[in-house]
Design an enzyme around this catalytic site. Structure first.
Site, PDB file in Angstrom:
ATOM      1  N   ILE A 126      47.865 -29.906  35.281  1.00  0.00           N
ATOM      2  CA  ILE A 126      48.856 -30.228  34.695  1.00  0.00           C
ATOM      3  C   ILE A 126      48.866 -30.547  33.057  1.00  0.00           C
ATOM      4  O   ILE A 126      49.804 -30.616  32.630  1.00  0.00           O
ATOM      5  CB  ILE A 126      49.512 -31.648  35.540  1.00  0.00           C
ATOM      6  N   HIS A 186      36.497 -31.595  42.552  1.00  0.00           N
ATOM      7  CA  HIS A 186      37.222 -30.651  41.841  1.00  0.00           C
ATOM      8  C   HIS A 186      36.392 -30.009  40.749  1.00  0.00           C
ATOM      9  O   HIS A 186      35.588 -30.535  40.119  1.00  0.00           O
ATOM     10  CB  HIS A 186      38.465 -30.916  41.152  1.00  0.00           C
TER      11      HIS A 186
HETATM   12  P1  5GP Z   1      38.750 -35.529  36.064  1.00  0.00           P
HETATM   13  O1  5GP Z   1      38.996 -36.239  34.937  1.00  0.00           O
HETATM   14  O2  5GP Z   1      38.916 -36.194  37.358  1.00  0.00           O
HETATM   15  O3  5GP Z   1      37.625 -34.430  36.085  1.00  0.00           O
HETATM   16  O4  5GP Z   1      39.953 -34.460  35.920  1.00  0.00           O
HETATM   17  C1  5GP Z   1      41.272 -34.692  36.850  1.00  0.00           C
HETATM   18  C2  5GP Z   1      42.121 -33.698  36.127  1.00  0.00           C
HETATM   19  O5  5GP Z   1      43.290 -33.415  37.200  1.00  0.00           O
HETATM   20  C3  5GP Z   1      42.632 -33.738  34.566  1.00  0.00           C
HETATM   21  O6  5GP Z   1      42.551 -32.556  34.166  1.00  0.00           O
HETATM   22  C4  5GP Z   1      44.532 -33.925  35.041  1.00  0.00           C
HETATM   23  O7  5GP Z   1      45.036 -33.481  34.030  1.00  0.00           O
HETATM   24  C5  5GP Z   1      44.665 -33.413  36.328  1.00  0.00           C
HETATM   25  N1  5GP Z   1      45.718 -33.881  37.115  1.00  0.00           N
HETATM   26  C6  5GP Z   1      46.029 -35.195  37.211  1.00  0.00           C
HETATM   27  N2  5GP Z   1      47.097 -35.289  37.841  1.00  0.00           N
HETATM   28  C7  5GP Z   1      47.551 -34.053  38.081  1.00  0.00           C
HETATM   29  C8  5GP Z   1      48.625 -33.463  39.160  1.00  0.00           C
HETATM   30  O8  5GP Z   1      49.488 -34.071  39.465  1.00  0.00           O
HETATM   31  N3  5GP Z   1      48.876 -32.211  39.015  1.00  0.00           N
HETATM   32  C9  5GP Z   1      47.872 -31.258  38.427  1.00  0.00           C
HETATM   33  N4  5GP Z   1      47.892 -29.884  38.408  1.00  0.00           N
HETATM   34  N5  5GP Z   1      46.932 -31.588  37.676  1.00  0.00           N
HETATM   35  C10 5GP Z   1      46.624 -33.109  37.739  1.00  0.00           C
END
Ligand code: 5GP
Length: 124
Positions: free
Chosen positions: A34, A108
């Site tokens: 997103i 992820h």
């Molecule tokens: P992390 O910091 O956990 O590795 O990355 C989480 C990722 O999830 C971030 O890059 C953030 O932009 C993405 N993200 C958070 N909420 C959403 C959402 O509702 N939809 C999508 N498509 N991505 C999300």
């Protein structure tokens, strides 16, 4: 760490909130981030309930692990990033735990590319 089934990616998997899906197989789903950090920024998540790479690598089945790896490879091809698809390459990132600033507690992998990504990690 206990899996929180109310996390945002669990909701995406259940179809409770929308996502821009680009690939799906039996064990994994891939959709656009997103808040993209590069021209291509896709997230690949397992369909199973795993908190992080720690959890997935220790507890997922061989079928889940192989299918997930294949999904990451397919995403790199579909997006045109893979050199085998004529692209210029890509970076995979998975943040696991607080010092990696993991925000979403569902495992992820970020597939990032479409520009020169510079150094791997900023120095302190
Ligand atoms: P992390 O910091 O956990 O590795 O990355 C989480 C990722 O999830 C971030 O890059 C953030 O932009 C993405 N993200 C958070 N909420 C959403 C959402 O509702 N939809 C999508 N498509 N991505 C999300």
């Amino acid at each position: 760490m206990t899996y929180d089934s109310d996390n945002i990616f669990a909701k995406i998997l259940r179809g409770e909130i929308p996502s821009k899906k680009i690939f799906e197989n039996e064990v994994a789903l891939a959709f656009h981030d997103i808040n993209p950090m590069a021209p291509v920024h896709v997230l690949v998540i397992p369909k199973g309930a795993y908190v992080s790479h720690d959890d997935f690598s220790a507890n997922a089945s061989q079928n889940e692990k192989s299918g997930f790896t294949e999904a990451v490879g397919e995403v790199a091809k579909i997006t045109g990033l893979a050199q085998s698809a004529g692209g210029q390459g890509y970076r995979l990132i998975t943040n696991s735990g607080p010092e990696a600033n993991q925000e979403v507690p569902h495992y992820h992998v970020h597939v990032i590319g479409g520009r020169n990504l510079g150094v791997m990690v900023g120095k302190i």
